[in-house]
Design an enzyme around this catalytic site. Structure first.
Site, mmCIF file in Angstrom:
data_model
loop_
_atom_site.group_PDB
_atom_site.id
_atom_site.type_symbol
_atom_site.label_atom_id
_atom_site.label_comp_id
_atom_site.label_asym_id
_atom_site.label_seq_id
_atom_site.Cartn_x
_atom_site.Cartn_y
_atom_site.Cartn_z
ATOM 1 N N HIS A 154 0.950 -1.158 -0.064
ATOM 2 C CA HIS A 154 0.010 0.025 0.085
ATOM 3 C C HIS A 154 0.753 1.283 -0.119
ATOM 4 O O HIS A 154 2.270 1.104 0.379
ATOM 5 C CB HIS A 154 -0.932 -0.032 1.291
ATOM 6 C CG HIS A 154 -1.940 -0.911 1.404
ATOM 7 N ND1 HIS A 154 -3.062 -0.743 0.569
ATOM 8 C CD2 HIS A 154 -2.287 -2.173 1.812
ATOM 9 C CE1 HIS A 154 -3.994 -1.961 0.606
ATOM 10 N NE2 HIS A 154 -3.405 -2.634 1.802
ATOM 11 N N CYS A 196 -0.405 2.869 -4.251
ATOM 12 C CA CYS A 196 -1.059 3.922 -4.574
ATOM 13 C C CYS A 196 -0.044 5.382 -4.162
ATOM 14 O O CYS A 196 0.778 5.111 -3.307
ATOM 15 C CB CYS A 196 -2.322 4.136 -3.778
ATOM 16 S SG CYS A 196 -3.622 3.293 -4.418
#
Length: 315
Positions: A154, A196
């Site tokens: 992430h 991301c």
């Protein structure tokens, strides 16, 4: 165009009750957030006006010279570290990154075929990630041509998640600066980051044109200083501020494209040519779909940041 189903919200988890998980795309972020260049010299005419310098026909061809290529003839190509973070502590608010094991496996095969010594490290905390890369930076890379690190996790802009929280990407990459890792001075240091970089979606735009029909000894000169930040390359899965899509069945869009291009052209093309083709593939071959229009028909474009000073070929 590959039309694949996206999750109904920008979250890691699949839609409740959804059985066909391999068709769901998710993002690597918190679930609760929303030609060639020709350089012309200029000469002045007798009247004082500038004109473009005349060049022979040979100037229309790119000159490939060993002077402008990284030396890749060391005993080893180099080490490739893959950090594959799939499961996260509940306190982080991050969901399981289904599909990342597929990414790690494909990347292992790709970089192994390029000659790298590849190691995969699963579910690393921030402390373990930093320690792992610090130890790698302190190794003697004199017999290696380059170094590669792949981060699957992430993320947010400038940050990467360990299983217990986020840390600056710079904390890890700076360990390989020229003043920190002397045996990699003048050698390429490659970082591929699938994560991301924000919470924006790329809606895409219709175009009027269709797709084209085409398929502590160093290598640096000891008499000169070079910048400590030189010879790095960062290949991000998306541009700053945006989500990065991942399919639980097939893996992330970026890694799918990267492995596809490396498998076919990894030993033929220069690294920037390779990554340009990856950009094209991600931009044109992937699009999300969802019953919720907010998350349907979204696009993605990777981002390459290069401080390389020479051309890099893996052949």
């Amino acid at each position: 165009m590959e039309n694949i189903k996206a999750a109904g919200e920008p979250a890691e988890a699949s839609l409740p009750g959804e059985e066909d998980e391999e068709y769901l795309d998710t993002t690597d972020a918190k679930p609760d957030r929303r030609g060639r260049f020709l350089l012309f010299g200029r000469k002045k005419n007798n009247d004082g006006q500038t004109r473009e310098q005349d060049y022979s026909s040979e100037s229309h061809y790119r000159i490939v010279s060993p002077t402008f290529q990284y030396k890749m003839s060391h005993q080893r190509v180099g080490k490739c570290i893959i950090i594959n973070n799939k499961n996260f502590d509940e306190k982080t608010g991050m969901n399981v990154r289904n599909g990342t094991d597929r990414d790690a496996g494909e990347l292992f095969k790709c970089f192994k075929s390029l000659g790298f010594d590849v190691c995969i490290y699963n579910d690393q905390t921030c402390e373990k990630m930093e320690r792992l890369l610090r130890e790698a930076s302190e190794e003697d890379h004199s017999d290696s041509s380059c170094f590669a690190c792949i981060l699957l996790s992430h993320g947010e802009e400038g940050m990467i998640y360990g299983t217990d929280g986020a840390m600056p990407i710079k904390t890890m990459t700076s360990l390989f600066r020229g003043d920190m890792c002397k045996s990699l001075v003048g050698k390429p240091k490659l970082f591929f980051i699938q994560a991301c970089r924000g919470s924006e979606f790329d809606d895409g735009i219709q175009t009027d044109s269709g797709p084209p029909n085409d398929t502590l000894e160093t290598d640096a000169n000891p008499r000169h200083k070079i910048p400590v930040e030189a010879d790095f390359l960062f290949a991000y899965s998306t541009v700053p501020g945006y989500y990065s899509w991942r399919n639980p069945g097939r893996g992330s869009w970026f890694v799918q494209a990267l492995c596809n291009v490396l498998n076919e052209f990894g030993k033929q093309l220069e690294i920037m040519q390779i990554l340009t083709r990856v950009n094209y593939m991600v931009a044109t071959s992937f699009e999300s779909w969802s019953e919720d229009p907010r998350f349907s028909e979204k696009k993605q474009i990777p981002c390459v940041v290069s401080m390389l000073t020479k051309e890099l070929y893996f052949n």
